[in-house]
Every structure is written in structure tokens, then in C-alpha cells.
Enzyme design. Sequence first.
Site, short mmCIF file in Angstrom:
data_model
loop_
_atom_site.label_atom_id
_atom_site.label_comp_id
_atom_site.label_asym_id
_atom_site.label_seq_id
_atom_site.Cartn_x
_atom_site.Cartn_y
_atom_site.Cartn_z
N GLN A 165 32.24 44.26 34.91
CA GLN A 165 32.59 42.90 35.13
C GLN A 165 32.60 42.00 33.86
O GLN A 165 33.61 41.32 33.49
CB GLN A 165 31.72 42.07 36.30
CG GLN A 165 32.29 40.85 36.65
CD GLN A 165 33.81 40.81 37.42
OE1 GLN A 165 33.99 41.97 38.08
NE2 GLN A 165 34.49 40.02 37.29
N GLU A 166 31.79 42.17 33.02
CA GLU A 166 31.67 41.57 31.84
C GLU A 166 32.65 42.19 30.66
O GLU A 166 33.41 41.30 30.19
CB GLU A 166 30.50 41.70 31.01
CG GLU A 166 29.22 40.98 31.92
CD GLU A 166 29.42 39.38 31.61
OE1 GLU A 166 30.18 38.87 30.74
OE2 GLU A 166 28.71 38.76 32.29
N SER A 167 32.96 43.42 30.36
CA SER A 167 33.76 43.72 29.39
C SER A 167 34.62 44.81 29.54
O SER A 167 35.31 45.31 28.85
CB SER A 167 32.81 44.28 28.35
OG SER A 167 32.21 45.66 28.76
N TYR B 148 32.45 35.93 40.12
CA TYR B 148 31.72 36.80 39.31
C TYR B 148 30.66 37.53 39.96
O TYR B 148 30.58 38.67 40.10
CB TYR B 148 31.24 35.92 38.16
CG TYR B 148 30.15 36.69 37.02
CD1 TYR B 148 30.77 37.77 36.18
CD2 TYR B 148 28.88 36.94 37.48
CE1 TYR B 148 30.04 38.39 35.37
CE2 TYR B 148 28.11 37.69 36.49
CZ TYR B 148 28.69 38.17 35.25
OH TYR B 148 27.75 39.07 34.45
#
Length: 392
Positions: free
Chosen positions: A256-258, A388
Site C-alpha cells: 500500500q505504501e510503495s 489506507y
Amino acid sequence: MFFIGRMIFRTLHRRLIVLACLCLCILSCVEQPKRQLGAFSHGEDASSPSQFDLEDIQANGELIVLTLYGPASYFEFRGEDFGNQYLLADAYAKSIGVSVRVEVCRTQGEMLQKLQGGDGDVVAYHIPVTDSLQQQVAFCGEDEITHLVDTLAHVQRDRTLAASGRVAWVVRTSSPALQSSLDAWLQQNRSRFLALSQPQVKGSAGGYRYVPSRIRRSSPIRNLARGEISVYDAFFHVYAAQCGWDWRLLAAQCYQESAFDPQAVSYMGAMGLMQLMPQTAQSLGVSGNRVFDPETNISAAVRFIAKLDRHYADLHDADERINFILAAYNAGPGHVDDARRLAAKHGLRSDVWNGHVATIALRMSDPLYYNDPVVRHGYFRGTETTSYVSSI
């Protein structure tokens, strides 16, 4: 007896001298209080704060900026300061060799009152230019600030950011040198406003780079038959155990972050696989290009997760605690704690994310909510954080 009397007299004399010195020290401290955070005191020799001008600011080493919370003015994200007008003020402060201290107000009237009272040096907010105000304050960068907010409204496709008429920053009429300096700097740097008012981060190759292209996402599963999610699974296995998480949860957060890109840099300046903010990385002992090393980035992120786990130790339900940790990782614990206080104020549960704190978080880009007295960290785009948490 005479000798003994002299000795007693000398002893008493010494004690009286020591006592007198202590009294003088105490009186000195009372008469000259130390500078307090959030209270205006531009040096001990300043007789009239409202007369403070450019030379005094440079001698003091600090520019006090008054502003309001908002997406284009000032906001906090993961413990760091952002906002186009704040970043522009910070760039100006650097140009005159001083640091910035932000004093956030709740209303335009409060900003102007604090400015006139000497509790700040410049209002870095798009103040409407009116004849009545022109008699009270000095406007700075009328053309430039109007152009900036209109440009931001166009670039960000948000007409609520556009100016409804001429706007400008303001200083006291008793600060002509600061007014002249600000006017000149704003005029000289007008073509660089967007660059100066965006987060600047060091890329893996060194130097500075600005807002990167959007991260491209593909299927997160590397090999379903073998149970492989990514090439970094071995790191997830090792480090997830250190914070008591399932390794697949850590992998899902990393995706989800990168999207598993170790060189990723977000538009807010977060870096690497787990998108560490510069100050967060530094506080965790990660500096320079090491933040782009996959194992270093993951291990630092896990230390941060463990810190957040301790922060939410009052949440005894393990699943709920994970929800709050993820939310705080995304937005910063300050905003999540604000949402918890607001939830309690509105009769919702502060220990349950879905349907309670998340519901409040969705409303925290509304001034009615982020200007509430229980909110300490201001504007917060909760839609991103709720999405998120649910995505992970």
C-alpha cells in the site's frame, strides 16, 4: 568567650551573605522571565515587541509566522510541517538567515490581533486586501500571493482554494524593512513559487527532486502457488516478528505504501519501501541514502510500528489496535488522537475505528471539525487515511 562570639558572628555573617545572594537570584529570575514557547519575546532587550523589524528578527534568529490551518496554508502530516504558504514563508526565512516558528490561530481576527500585539512577525495567509485593513496593517506581495492561490486552485483542481478578490500577506506598519524585504523576495521568486511551496526531498541519487509521478500498482502476489508475495518476503518474516505482526500484514502495508518500489518517493516526501518521512527516518537512526535500502527501511518502519503500538497500549483489542496503528502510521498519531477526542465529544467510541473514530476522521478536512477546541493538530484529510486502513 570573645573568640567563640567572633566565630558565631562570622558564621552568621556568611549565611546572611549567601541568603542575600539567593534572594537576588530569585528576584532576577522573576524580573527577567525566560522565553516561553508560544509566547512572544523577541529577545530580552526588546522594549516594544510591536516595533520589531527585520534587523531585530535577524538578530533574534527566528521569524514568527501567524497562519490558519488549511491544505494550502499550513498542516501537519506524519509529524512534519506542510502547506504551500508555510513552505513559502520557510523559504523566505532561510533567505534572511533565520528559522521559522509557526503560531496557528483559529480566525483571521485572531491572526491580526496577535500581529498587532507583537505575538508574530508576518501573517502568511491569503488576507483579503480591503481599504479598512490597509489603514491598520501593511500588505505584502499582493500580486504574488493572489497569483499563488489562484494557481494552486487550478493545479489542485480545487476552486475553494481560489482567491475571491485581491489577497496578500501582512506585517505591521511599524515593520517597514520587513515589508520591503518580503515584497522584494516575493517579486523575485514568483516564477519559483510552485517549486518552493512543494516538499523537497533528496532522491537516491542525491540532489533534490520534487513531486514524483504516481506509483504504478500491479498484482501484489509474486507466486501464489509458492505463497510468495514479493522479493522482500524474507525481511517481512524476520521483522514482523519484532512487532508481533503477521508477516503478510506487514507485506500488505508495504504494498500500500510503495507497491514494493524501494526507490519510491511520495508527493509529501516519504521515501523507500515503507515510505518513511525524513524526520521519522532520522529519529530512527536512518540517514542519507540508507533510507532507500530495503532491509534498513523495513526494519526502521517496524521500530516505528512498535513505538505506535506502545502509544496505543490503552486499546486492549488487538485488531482495533492494528487499525489505529495503521491510521497513525499514515497520518501521524496527532491527527488520530484528535479524531479520538472528537469521537468521544460527539458520543462515539474512541477505542473503535470503523464506524466511530473513522467516521470522525472523514470529517476532519472541514473547518467546523478541525477548528474544534479539542483538536490540537488541525486540518487532516481523513479520506486518505480511512482508505489506507481499509485497503490494507
